[in-house]
Each structure stands twice: as structure tokens, then as C-alpha cells.
Design a protein around this motif. Structure first.
Motif, mmCIF file in Angstrom:
data_model
loop_
_atom_site.group_PDB
_atom_site.id
_atom_site.type_symbol
_atom_site.label_atom_id
_atom_site.label_comp_id
_atom_site.label_asym_id
_atom_site.label_seq_id
_atom_site.Cartn_x
_atom_site.Cartn_y
_atom_site.Cartn_z
ATOM 1 N N TYR A 39 0.996 -0.986 0.263
ATOM 2 C CA TYR A 39 0.361 -0.040 -0.176
ATOM 3 C C TYR A 39 0.971 1.603 0.194
ATOM 4 O O TYR A 39 0.988 2.252 -1.302
ATOM 5 C CB TYR A 39 -1.097 -0.406 0.692
ATOM 6 C CG TYR A 39 -1.972 1.493 1.174
ATOM 7 C CD1 TYR A 39 -2.916 1.783 0.821
ATOM 8 C CD2 TYR A 39 -1.558 1.870 1.998
ATOM 9 C CE1 TYR A 39 -2.995 3.296 0.246
ATOM 10 C CE2 TYR A 39 -2.171 3.255 2.816
ATOM 11 C CZ TYR A 39 -3.559 3.337 1.760
ATOM 12 O OH TYR A 39 -3.837 4.814 2.212
ATOM 13 N N ASP A 40 2.146 1.332 0.429
ATOM 14 C CA ASP A 40 2.441 2.525 1.042
ATOM 15 C C ASP A 40 3.554 2.338 -0.245
ATOM 16 O O ASP A 40 3.490 3.842 -0.808
ATOM 17 C CB ASP A 40 3.802 2.059 2.159
ATOM 18 C CG ASP A 40 3.207 2.471 3.160
ATOM 19 O OD1 ASP A 40 2.331 3.362 3.013
ATOM 20 O OD2 ASP A 40 3.119 2.085 4.615
ATOM 21 N N ALA A 41 3.334 1.487 -1.494
ATOM 22 C CA ALA A 41 4.597 1.557 -2.214
ATOM 23 C C ALA A 41 3.548 2.456 -3.581
ATOM 24 O O ALA A 41 4.011 3.042 -4.412
ATOM 25 C CB ALA A 41 5.268 0.026 -2.823
ATOM 26 N N MET A 42 2.114 1.614 -3.292
ATOM 27 C CA MET A 42 1.744 2.294 -4.645
ATOM 28 C C MET A 42 0.500 3.179 -4.495
ATOM 29 O O MET A 42 -0.408 3.791 -5.178
ATOM 30 C CB MET A 42 0.604 1.001 -5.367
ATOM 31 C CG MET A 42 1.407 -0.044 -5.003
ATOM 32 S SD MET A 42 0.501 -1.844 -5.750
ATOM 33 C CE MET A 42 -0.199 -1.355 -7.723
ATOM 34 N N ARG A 43 -0.087 3.867 -3.370
ATOM 35 C CA ARG A 43 -0.962 4.620 -2.615
ATOM 36 C C ARG A 43 -0.846 6.116 -3.204
ATOM 37 O O ARG A 43 -1.443 6.654 -4.136
ATOM 38 C CB ARG A 43 -0.857 4.886 -1.348
ATOM 39 C CG ARG A 43 0.267 5.602 -0.699
ATOM 40 C CD ARG A 43 -0.403 5.351 1.533
ATOM 41 N NE ARG A 43 0.875 5.991 1.729
ATOM 42 C CZ ARG A 43 1.076 7.209 1.935
ATOM 43 N NH1 ARG A 43 0.573 7.848 1.479
ATOM 44 N NH2 ARG A 43 2.697 7.124 2.848
ATOM 45 N N ASP A 44 0.562 5.965 -3.210
ATOM 46 C CA ASP A 44 0.765 8.124 -4.230
ATOM 47 C C ASP A 44 1.684 8.104 -5.171
ATOM 48 O O ASP A 44 2.474 8.529 -4.931
ATOM 49 C CB ASP A 44 1.254 8.922 -2.489
ATOM 50 C CG ASP A 44 2.122 8.882 -2.310
ATOM 51 O OD1 ASP A 44 2.609 7.949 -2.367
ATOM 52 O OD2 ASP A 44 1.955 9.322 -1.812
ATOM 53 N N THR A 45 1.929 6.737 -5.550
ATOM 54 C CA THR A 45 3.263 6.779 -6.950
ATOM 55 C C THR A 45 2.417 5.866 -7.485
ATOM 56 O O THR A 45 2.075 4.755 -7.235
ATOM 57 C CB THR A 45 4.982 6.407 -6.225
ATOM 58 O OG1 THR A 45 4.553 6.687 -5.181
ATOM 59 C CG2 THR A 45 5.559 6.069 -7.121
#
Ligand SMILES: [Zn+2]
Length: 211
Positions: free
Chosen positions: A155-161
Motif C-alpha cells: 500500500y505504501d509503495a502504490m498509494r501515491d506513486t
């Protein structure tokens, strides 16, 4: 759901929508920015559940995934799953997240657990559609159940990138090979056992949360 006198047995046998909608009931309601997880889960789990219940062959759903998953690829204006609310990113970007998470959980647990174990734990903790939860709460419960950090990290890898998923590489690793309109499986591929486990019916024979 449309159901009436003109509905045929074939319509019911071929229906995917009812399964899709039922899957929505088994995840908490999250903020609109995270619609991609709700639609991604329903999109990814629906065909798998129908294979597990004997309604579809695995070859059919992997062929569909090969065809449809690229619809979730980020475009040049993409700002990650939480900030890009196009149809493709919501349904298929979300499904890409789920497929990746399933594979990663299986890799990190020697194929003993998968995404469904995380989802069952979320339901067992009371995470159903009538409850409003922060997304991170659901993901953390899922991670605890599998003894990994896959969901929160992904989630942290895909949420705003706009993180692209190497689908071509993934099909190769899983041993899914295009064959005309369908696919065939390479059981010697590095992740062939994971691919087989994804659609295997649970030993209980039914897909229910643990009591
Ligand atoms: Zn839906």
C-alpha cells in the motif's frame, strides 16, 4: 441485480456480478480515495472464488487476467492508487494490487498462506461493509494474520506513486502461457505451485471466515 421471468439458467450460470457484490460485503467501508481496494478485491477474488466452487476452470480465469490486468496500468498522469480515480486504476489497478499481494504473501509464507487468509481475518475481526474503517486498520489485521507486512508495505509503495507492475514477468514466473484465446500452464515455472494454490479449494470445501 436483474432477475426476472426472462432470466435463463445460462444467465445464472454465467453470472459474475452476484459473486462480485457479495465480496463487497466482506470488507469494511473505507474512504472514497480507497475505492480501488474495494473494487480491486471484488474484481480479483470473484473469478478465483468461482473456480474454488467448481464453476470455472483455472485456465479460463488466468486467460482473463492476462487479458484484463493491463487495464490497470498507470498512465502518464498517474499519481498512485489513492489519487487516481479512473475506471481502469480503480478496478484493475486494485486487482493488480491484490494479485501482487497474493503472490508476495505466498512467497513469504512458503505458500502456506495467501490473500484469502488475510481477508478471512479482516472479516473475523468485524470488518464487513456495514463498518467504516480506516484502510490501514484492515491491512494491518490482514498482515498480522499472515505474519507478514505485505499489505501495508505494498500500500505504501502504490498509494501515491504510479508503480507499474511487471505483469509479463509475473505470468512467466507463475507459468501462465498464452495459447490462442486461452492459456496453458507450465508446471515447471518458478512460481507454478503458488499459481496452483491461488485457485485451490480450501480444505474445508467452503470459503468462510474462521470461527
Ligand atoms: Zn464492485
Amino acid at each position: 441485480m436483474v432477475l426476472g421471468r426472462q432470466t435463463t439458467q445460462q444467465d445464472l450460470d454465467d453470472d459474475w456480478e452476484m459473486t462480485h457484490e457479495f465480496i463487497h460485503t466482506a470488507f469494511p467501508s473505507v474512504d472514497d480515495d480507497h475505492s480501488w481496494i474495494e473494487e480491486g478485491l471484488a474484481t480479483y477474488v470473484e473469478p478465483i472464488a468461482r473456480v474454488q466452487r467448481g464453476f470455472l476452470r483455472p485456465e479460463a480465469i488466468w486467460a482473463d487476467m492476462m487479458h484484463d490486468m493491463p487495464k490497470g496500468d498507470p498512465e502518464s498522469s498517474d499519481r498512485g492508487l489513492d489519487n487516481t480515480h479512473s475506471w481502469g486504476r480503480t478496478y484493475w489497478g486494485g486487482a493488480q494490487f491484490c494479485l501482487q499481494a497474493d503472490v508476495m504473501i505466498r512467497q513469504q509464507t512458503q505458500n502456506r498462506m495467501g490473500l484469502q487468509d488475510a481477508l478471512r481475518a479482516i472479516v473475523s475481526a468485524g470488518g464487513t461493509i456495514d463498518q467504516d474503517w480506516p484502510l490501514r486498520k484492515a491491512l494491518a489485521i490482514g498482515d498480522t494474520a499472515t505474519g507478514t507486512h505485505v499489505l501495508v508495505k505494498l500500500y505504501d509503495a502504490m498509494r501515491d506513486t504510479p508503480k507499474p507492475v511487471d505483469l509479463t514477468g509475473l505470468w512467466k514466473q507463475l507459468g501462465v502461457i498464452r495459447d490462442g484465446d486461452s492459456v496453458r500452464f507450465d508446471d515447471h515455472a518458478p512460481l507454478a505451485a503458488l499459481r496452483a494454490a491461488i485457485t485451490r479449494t480450501p480444505v474445508t470445501g467452503v470459503i468462510l471466515p474462521k470461527p
